[in-house]
Design an enzyme around this catalytic site. Structure first.
Site, PDB file in Angstrom:
ATOM      1  N   GLN A 271      -1.889   5.035  -4.426  1.00 10.37           N
ATOM      2  CA  GLN A 271      -2.836   6.065  -3.972  1.00 10.37           C
ATOM      3  C   GLN A 271      -3.593   6.628  -5.171  1.00 10.37           C
ATOM      4  O   GLN A 271      -2.997   6.934  -6.198  1.00 10.37           O
ATOM      5  CB  GLN A 271      -2.094   7.194  -3.261  1.00 10.37           C
ATOM      6  CG  GLN A 271      -1.317   6.740  -2.028  1.00 10.37           C
ATOM      7  CD  GLN A 271      -2.203   6.540  -0.808  1.00 10.37           C
ATOM      8  OE1 GLN A 271      -3.411   6.740  -0.847  1.00 10.37           O
ATOM      9  NE2 GLN A 271      -1.595   6.122   0.286  1.00 10.37           N
TER      10      GLN A 271
ATOM     11  N   CYS B 175     -23.913  16.236 -11.184  1.00 14.33           N
ATOM     12  CA  CYS B 175     -23.867  14.907 -11.803  1.00 14.33           C
ATOM     13  C   CYS B 175     -25.276  14.346 -11.893  1.00 14.33           C
ATOM     14  O   CYS B 175     -25.994  14.331 -10.889  1.00 14.33           O
ATOM     15  CB  CYS B 175     -22.984  13.991 -10.964  1.00 14.33           C
ATOM     16  SG  CYS B 175     -23.052  12.278 -11.500  1.00 14.33           S
TER      17      CYS B 175
ATOM     18  N   TYR C  71       3.084  -1.417   5.981  1.00 13.05           N
ATOM     19  CA  TYR C  71       1.992  -1.370   4.994  1.00 13.05           C
ATOM     20  C   TYR C  71       2.434  -0.455   3.841  1.00 13.05           C
ATOM     21  O   TYR C  71       1.771   0.520   3.511  1.00 13.05           O
ATOM     22  CB  TYR C  71       0.694  -0.840   5.616  1.00 13.05           C
ATOM     23  CG  TYR C  71       0.277  -1.483   6.915  1.00 13.05           C
ATOM     24  CD1 TYR C  71      -0.532  -2.613   6.914  1.00 13.05           C
ATOM     25  CD2 TYR C  71       0.691  -0.953   8.147  1.00 13.05           C
ATOM     26  CE1 TYR C  71      -0.935  -3.200   8.112  1.00 13.05           C
ATOM     27  CE2 TYR C  71       0.297  -1.547   9.343  1.00 13.05           C
ATOM     28  CZ  TYR C  71      -0.515  -2.658   9.320  1.00 13.05           C
ATOM     29  OH  TYR C  71      -0.911  -3.227  10.516  1.00 13.05           O
TER      30      TYR C  71
ATOM     31  N   CYS D 219     -20.025   9.378  -4.941  1.00 12.07           N
ATOM     32  CA  CYS D 219     -19.816  10.721  -4.394  1.00 12.07           C
ATOM     33  C   CYS D 219     -20.901  10.949  -3.346  1.00 12.07           C
ATOM     34  O   CYS D 219     -22.079  10.819  -3.645  1.00 12.07           O
ATOM     35  CB  CYS D 219     -19.981  11.786  -5.461  1.00 12.07           C
ATOM     36  SG  CYS D 219     -18.696  11.767  -6.698  1.00 12.07           S
TER      37      CYS D 219
ATOM     38  N   CYS E 237     -17.943  10.593 -15.669  1.00 14.25           N
ATOM     39  CA  CYS E 237     -17.860  10.697 -14.213  1.00 14.25           C
ATOM     40  C   CYS E 237     -16.996  11.900 -13.844  1.00 14.25           C
ATOM     41  O   CYS E 237     -15.918  12.090 -14.409  1.00 14.25           O
ATOM     42  CB  CYS E 237     -17.250   9.423 -13.645  1.00 14.25           C
ATOM     43  SG  CYS E 237     -16.922   9.540 -11.880  1.00 14.25           S
TER      44      CYS E 237
ATOM     45  N   GLU F  57       5.237  -5.191   3.465  1.00 13.53           N
ATOM     46  CA  GLU F  57       3.980  -5.183   2.713  1.00 13.53           C
ATOM     47  C   GLU F  57       3.570  -6.633   2.455  1.00 13.53           C
ATOM     48  O   GLU F  57       4.405  -7.479   2.166  1.00 13.53           O
ATOM     49  CB  GLU F  57       4.215  -4.406   1.397  1.00 13.53           C
ATOM     50  CG  GLU F  57       3.238  -4.626   0.286  1.00 13.53           C
ATOM     51  CD  GLU F  57       1.811  -4.175   0.582  1.00 13.53           C
ATOM     52  OE1 GLU F  57       1.614  -3.057   1.093  1.00 13.53           O
ATOM     53  OE2 GLU F  57       0.891  -4.956   0.294  1.00 13.53           O
TER      54      GLU F  57
ATOM     55  N   CYS G 273     -25.847   6.619  -7.784  1.00 12.17           N
ATOM     56  CA  CYS G 273     -24.537   5.978  -7.827  1.00 12.17           C
ATOM     57  C   CYS G 273     -23.961   5.712  -6.441  1.00 12.17           C
ATOM     58  O   CYS G 273     -23.558   4.601  -6.126  1.00 12.17           O
ATOM     59  CB  CYS G 273     -23.599   6.848  -8.662  1.00 12.17           C
ATOM     60  SG  CYS G 273     -21.873   6.508  -8.448  1.00 12.17           S
TER      61      CYS G 273
ATOM     62  N   ASP H 119       0.685   2.902   7.632  1.00 11.19           N
ATOM     63  CA  ASP H 119      -0.375   3.376   6.729  1.00 11.19           C
ATOM     64  C   ASP H 119      -1.253   2.175   6.373  1.00 11.19           C
ATOM     65  O   ASP H 119      -1.241   1.689   5.246  1.00 11.19           O
ATOM     66  CB  ASP H 119       0.288   3.972   5.473  1.00 11.19           C
ATOM     67  CG  ASP H 119      -0.718   4.533   4.501  1.00 11.19           C
ATOM     68  OD1 ASP H 119      -1.900   4.682   4.874  1.00 11.19           O
ATOM     69  OD2 ASP H 119      -0.322   4.836   3.353  1.00 11.19           O
TER      70      ASP H 119
ATOM     71  N   CYS I 236      -6.492   6.066   5.955  1.00  9.96           N
ATOM     72  CA  CYS I 236      -7.594   6.436   5.068  1.00  9.96           C
ATOM     73  C   CYS I 236      -8.927   6.213   5.784  1.00  9.96           C
ATOM     74  O   CYS I 236      -9.987   6.370   5.195  1.00  9.96           O
ATOM     75  CB  CYS I 236      -7.534   5.645   3.768  1.00  9.96           C
ATOM     76  SG  CYS I 236      -7.520   3.878   4.044  1.00  9.96           S
TER      77      CYS I 236
END
Ligand code: SAH
Length: 457
Positions: free
Chosen positions: A282, A72, A311, A81, A158, A332, A78, A380, A407
């Protein structure tokens, strides 16, 4: 003391939790991106921050065998990544080793499994947020927000986006020029278009465009919408979102549907979902299916369980396992997501699921007070993890199994240390690479009641 622009050399000691390589010049700590542990590097000092000095990588003298040329052109600038300099094997080893270190430092005796990776780790993002600015020649540029800043980094294509979404962004720029739609300038708080949010239904191919504008009226609205729809028939809905506040939060409260239904539909794990602009979904479709299946397989289900999906977003995890248990309750905080979840249960004719709009911790406390029990609790939470109110109510509820999906393994490990004090322990941590080429990773751990370590209480 190191000086700005000074060139320094060193051997990378370790990679920290933000993905920075760390080396020392005397006692001074230098942070440099896009390196491997043990690499010999040269870097130019950029600035001093609390943790040490930030430096720009200028040369790698001894390369790690997993190093590749980043595919890239804006990789350095950026910041989205972090790992394009690593081949696929090096990326999954890196993520696994980070998890091993985290568990070891936290004294959690979990076996860290090999990361479940993606075969084609590109173009997987189904949600994109784009900002706009003018260049020196007053031409409009579309771009991403630089990591930890408000600066826009212009881009054309991208590696993580579906190609059609980048084409839509390009067309939006050209329409802005043609229709004289000014990009929003954050410092002056003027201009019309603040952001564009795109959602892409991987399975359905349908696309949602959300135009975030800085005032109530959108002058060239009709022409803009018609031109976009004409060129991209896959766009099935366009929403105008009004955000006039001084904030880095992307979406405002007010919305107006300019075309279509105001949400998109997608299929995940064989079920149909509707997703509104503000609901969480997701971002990696393929790996989400892997993640959910992994979680369901880890649980030992008999069909009689009462399950709490805390969640729960638009209800995707609970819905995917509803047919395997007696009853599911999803909790939620975001009301749009809960509305989506209720409709989603109807669309799929899932009758043994219910959704509640509440703060997960407040719900847990109330549930504990009325002595409600769950056999299985799936949690989650967002990146910040859960909190003591939730966790203390959870352990008092004594579920047989807790499936913790996260996450952000750092907060997950923190929360698991708390749960361990009350006897909840796991055997294994399974990482799922939901975010290839970035330093993020999703993790799943099944916890159940083991021996209480009385010394720790
Ligand atoms: N399990 C879902 C969503 C996970 S993301 C899925 O797999 O898609 C985390 C979710 O937690 C988001 O939908 C967010 O809106 C929600 N959330 C954040 N803080 C919360 C809180 N205090 N109580 C309940 N939900 C919360």
């Amino acid at each position: 003391m190191l000086k700005e622009k000074q060139i320094v050399k060193g051997n990378i000691q370790f990679i920290d939790e933000d993905g920075n390589g760390v080396f020392y010049v005397g006692k001074d700590k230098v942070l440099v991106r896009h390196v491997f542990e043990k690499e010999q590097v040269q870097a130019r000092i950029q600035k001093r921050i609390q943790k040490g000095y930030v430096a720009e990588l200028i040369r790698v003298d001894q390369k790690h065998p997993g190093r590749i040329k980043p595919a890239c052109p804006i990789f350095e600038k950026c910041g989205s990544c972090h790992l394009l300099h690593m081949d696929a094997k090096a990326q999954s080893d890196f993520k696994k080793n980070q998890l091993i270190k985290l568990c070891k430092d936290a004294k959690l005796p979990l076996q860290v499994k090999d990361i479940l990776t993606m075969e084609e780790p590109y173009h997987y993002r189904n949600k994109m947020i784009i900002g706009f600015q003018k260049d020196r020649n007053r031409h409009i540029q579309a771009g991403f927000y630089e990591e930890f800043s408000h600066k826009i980094i212009p881009y054309k294509r991208c590696l993580l986006h579906p190609e059609i979404c980048d084409e839509i962004v390009e067309e939006i720029v050209s329409l802005m020029e043609k229709l004289r739609i000014e990009p929003y300038e954050e410092d002056k708080r003027r201009g019309l278009l603040r952001h564009v949010l795109l959602r892409y239904g991987k399975q359905s191919g349908k696309i949602m465009v959300v135009l975030v504008i800085n005032q109530n009226v959108f002058p060239a609205r009709k022409n803009f919408v018609n031109a976009l729809l004409h060129k991209f028939p896959n766009i099935t809905t366009i929403v105008q979102n009004v955000n006039t506040r001084k904030t880095s939060v992307v979406l405002g409260d007010q919305e107006r549907v300019l075309y279509g239904k105001g949400y998109i539909e997608d299929t995940l794990c064989g079920l149909k979902y509707r997703i509104s602009s503000k609901s969480f979904y997701q971002i990696n479709h393929e790996q989400t299916q892997v993640l959910y299946q992994t979680g369901i397989d880890m649980l030992e289900l008999t069909g009689n369980e009462k399950v709490l999906d805390a969640y729960c977003g638009i209800g995707t995890i609970g819905m995917s396992m509803a047919h395997k248990v007696k009853q599911v309750i999803g909790v939620e905080i975001n009301k749009d997501a809960v509305n989506d979840a209720i409709v989603n249960a109807k669309i799929n004719d899932v009758k043994n699921i219910r959704f509640i709009c509440d703060d997960a911790s407040a719900y847990m406390k109330k549930a504990q007070q009325r002595k409600e029990r769950f056999d299985v609790v799936i949690m989650d939470p967002p990146r910040s993890g859960s909190n003591e109110q939730f966790l203390s109510a959870l352990v008092n509820m004594k579920p047989k199994q807790i499936l913790y999906i996260s996450c952000n393994p750092i907060t997950q490990v923190r929360d698991m240390q708390y749960l361990k004090r009350f006897g909840y322990v796991g055997d294994a941590m399974q990482g799922v690479d939901m975010f290839p080429n970035t330093n993020h990773v999703e993790t799943v751990v099944l916890l159940s009641k083991g021996e209480v370590d009385s010394k720790k209480i």
